[in-house]
Design a protein around this motif. Structure first.
Motif, short mmCIF file in Angstrom:
data_model
loop_
_atom_site.label_atom_id
_atom_site.label_comp_id
_atom_site.label_asym_id
_atom_site.label_seq_id
_atom_site.Cartn_x
_atom_site.Cartn_y
_atom_site.Cartn_z
N ILE A 1 0.84 -1.19 0.00
CA ILE A 1 0.00 0.00 0.00
C ILE A 1 0.87 1.24 0.00
CG2 ILE A 1 -1.66 1.40 1.29
CD1 ILE A 1 -3.07 -1.03 2.17
N LYS A 2 0.60 2.13 -0.93
CA LYS A 2 1.26 3.42 -0.99
C LYS A 2 0.18 4.49 -0.83
CE LYS A 2 4.44 6.57 -1.97
NZ LYS A 2 5.58 6.86 -1.06
N GLU A 3 0.34 5.33 0.19
CA GLU A 3 -0.62 6.40 0.45
C GLU A 3 -0.02 7.72 -0.03
OE1 GLU A 3 -2.49 8.25 4.46
OE2 GLU A 3 -2.87 6.10 4.17
N THR A 4 -0.72 8.39 -0.94
CA THR A 4 -0.18 9.60 -1.54
C THR A 4 -1.32 10.42 -2.14
OG1 THR A 4 1.44 10.45 -3.15
CG2 THR A 4 0.20 8.48 -3.77
N GLU A 5 -1.02 11.62 -2.57
CA GLU A 5 -2.01 12.40 -3.32
C GLU A 5 -2.17 11.74 -4.68
OE1 GLU A 5 -2.94 16.91 -4.98
OE2 GLU A 5 -1.05 16.49 -3.93
N LEU A 6 -3.42 11.52 -5.09
CA LEU A 6 -3.65 10.73 -6.30
C LEU A 6 -3.60 11.60 -7.56
CD1 LEU A 6 -6.41 8.25 -5.09
CD2 LEU A 6 -3.94 7.94 -5.21
N ILE A 7 -2.37 11.98 -7.90
CA ILE A 7 -2.13 12.70 -9.15
C ILE A 7 -1.20 11.86 -10.02
CG2 ILE A 7 -2.50 14.99 -8.15
CD1 ILE A 7 0.51 15.30 -7.90
N TYR A 8 -1.14 12.17 -11.29
CA TYR A 8 -0.41 11.37 -12.26
C TYR A 8 1.03 11.10 -11.84
CZ TYR A 8 1.33 9.89 -16.85
OH TYR A 8 1.90 9.18 -17.88
N GLU A 9 1.75 12.16 -11.43
CA GLU A 9 3.16 12.03 -11.10
C GLU A 9 3.40 11.09 -9.93
OE1 GLU A 9 2.36 15.72 -13.28
OE2 GLU A 9 1.51 14.86 -11.44
N ASN A 10 2.49 11.06 -8.98
CA ASN A 10 2.69 10.22 -7.80
C ASN A 10 2.50 8.74 -8.10
OD1 ASN A 10 3.18 12.55 -6.45
ND2 ASN A 10 1.34 12.52 -5.20
N GLY A 11 1.62 8.42 -9.04
CA GLY A 11 1.46 7.03 -9.46
C GLY A 11 2.72 6.53 -10.14
N GLU A 12 3.28 7.38 -10.97
CA GLU A 12 4.52 7.05 -11.67
C GLU A 12 5.65 6.83 -10.67
OE1 GLU A 12 7.08 8.94 -15.41
OE2 GLU A 12 5.67 10.19 -14.30
N GLN A 13 5.76 7.72 -9.68
CA GLN A 13 6.82 7.63 -8.68
C GLN A 13 6.69 6.36 -7.84
OE1 GLN A 13 6.97 10.97 -6.01
NE2 GLN A 13 8.68 10.16 -4.84
N ALA A 14 5.46 6.01 -7.46
CA ALA A 14 5.25 4.81 -6.63
C ALA A 14 5.73 3.55 -7.35
CB ALA A 14 3.77 4.69 -6.27
N ILE A 15 5.38 3.42 -8.62
CA ILE A 15 5.77 2.23 -9.37
C ILE A 15 7.30 2.18 -9.54
CG2 ILE A 15 5.58 1.02 -11.58
CD1 ILE A 15 3.08 0.89 -9.85
N ARG A 16 7.90 3.31 -9.87
CA ARG A 16 9.36 3.34 -10.05
C ARG A 16 10.09 2.96 -8.76
NH1 ARG A 16 10.56 4.89 -14.98
NH2 ARG A 16 9.27 6.43 -16.09
N GLU A 17 9.58 3.42 -7.62
CA GLU A 17 10.20 3.09 -6.34
C GLU A 17 10.11 1.59 -6.06
OE1 GLU A 17 8.39 5.49 -3.35
OE2 GLU A 17 9.47 7.32 -3.92
#
Length: 343
Positions: free
Chosen positions: A222-238
């Motif tokens: 589970i990744k909790e973050t603001e649901l904007i495009y850039e944050n989805g990209e960052q979560a997957i890369r991490e």
């Protein structure tokens, strides 16, 4: 010497451990209130030196024919559709609509509310900002005898009617679909779980995984973050950089699901063969990319319609502070290529 604040119906409600709506009805001799409760409320009101706010009552009777609406962002597909439903329904009934955006910011939301109260709107429909942590400004609406209705999101601590979607139930269906397609380890990107919609969706996912024998520590990310495009990209890369394995990504908004799909494809990971991707809210773009993304369609327009209808019924019935109704509309699971694995 500091001037003592006047007693409100909320003070009476707190003293008697009752809802504010019950106190208001009792003070107005509503037939739905028992004689015992009515007398108890009126006795306590007298003891606490309660004085009805005649100015607020008079303002309420002189209708402005205007409804105030507070939403997080009008750019979101869900809210633009909800606004369409609100405006169309209000216009048909001779009402105008004042729309404010909080941009997910509590201070801006408070300012929105102050503006609407000053504008003497007849009622307020609100989908609270995720950043909202205090509720004084929302209770202030009710203290002014202005009807308050939540839609899509709600705050449990505030006693108001709610028009919602079945987030818990539809999240269960989506999680079960991914499991049925062979998911063994699910990566979920969610917004702040203090917000009702994300809390309800995560709870639905949890329950479904447990029913299917998943280990919450080893088979759920589970990744909790603001649901904007850039944050989805960052979560997957991490996750990929850390070497974390998963075979399904569930974004609790379509924008993070779309960005997750982009990163996976750039890294040579096949969707849905290697990793399935699903989203939420049926943004138009989710059907246009390849593969098209499985998502949840929510009845946003209908929510807007129903919110206005219930508010106007409330005003016509002249039943102040009736704040117990919860209406739940059904969402739709839309299965597309991003989660369909060839058997």
């Amino acid at each position: 010497m500091e001037r003592k604040k006047p007693t409100t119906i909320h003070d009476i409600a707190k003293a008697l451990n009752l809802n504010s709506s019950t106190v208001s009805r009792a003070l107005n001799n509503h037939p739905r209130i028992s004689e015992k409760t009515r007398l108890m409320v009126q006795k306590t009101a007298k003891k606490l030196a309660y004085q009805p706010n005649s100015m607020a009552a008079n303002l309420r009777k002189s209708s402005s024919k205007t409804i105030g609406v507070v939403i997080p962002r009008i750019s979101r597909h869900f809210f633009s559709q909800a606004i369409s439903g609100i405006e169309e329904t209000a216009y048909a009934e001779g009402y105008s609509v004042v729309i404010c955006q909080s941009m997910e910011n509590e201070k801006r939301e408070i300012r929105n509310i102050d503006t609407l109260i000053s504008s003497r709107v007849d009622g307020i429909l609100i989908s609270p900002a995720i950043g909202t942590k205090s509720y004084k400004h929302l209770n202030q609406i009710k203290e002014r005898d202005i009807p308050l209705f939540f839609f899509d999101r709600y705050i449990e601590e505030v006693d108001a009617s709610k028009i919602l979607t079945d987030d818990f139930k539809i999240a269960r269906q989506l999680a079960q679909h991914l499991i049925d397609q062979g998911c063994k380890k699910m990566a979920v990107i969610t917004g702040d779980r203090q917000a009702s919609i994300y809390r309800d969706r995560i709870n639905g996912i949890y329950e479904t995984l447990k029913e299917n024998g998943f280990n919450m520590e080893s088979q759920l990310l589970i990744k909790e973050t603001e649901l904007i495009y850039e944050n989805g990209e960052q979560a997957i890369r991490e996750w990929l950089k850390q070497g974390v394995e998963f075979d399904a990504v569930l974004g609790l908004s379509d924008m993070v699901a779309i960005s997750a799909l982009k990163v996976l494809q750039e890294e040579g990971i096949k969707v849905p063969e290697d990793v399935m991707v699903a989203g939420f809210s049926n943004e138009p773009a989710s059907a246009l990319i390849s593969p098209a993304i499985t998502t949840v369609g929510q009845p946003a327009y209908e929510i807007g319609q129903l919110a206005v209808k219930k508010l106007l019924h409330f005003l016509k019935e002249e039943n102040p502070m009736d704040a117990h109704e919860i209406a739940i509309l059904k969402s739709e699971l839309i299965i597309r290529e991003s989660t369909i694995r060839t058997k």
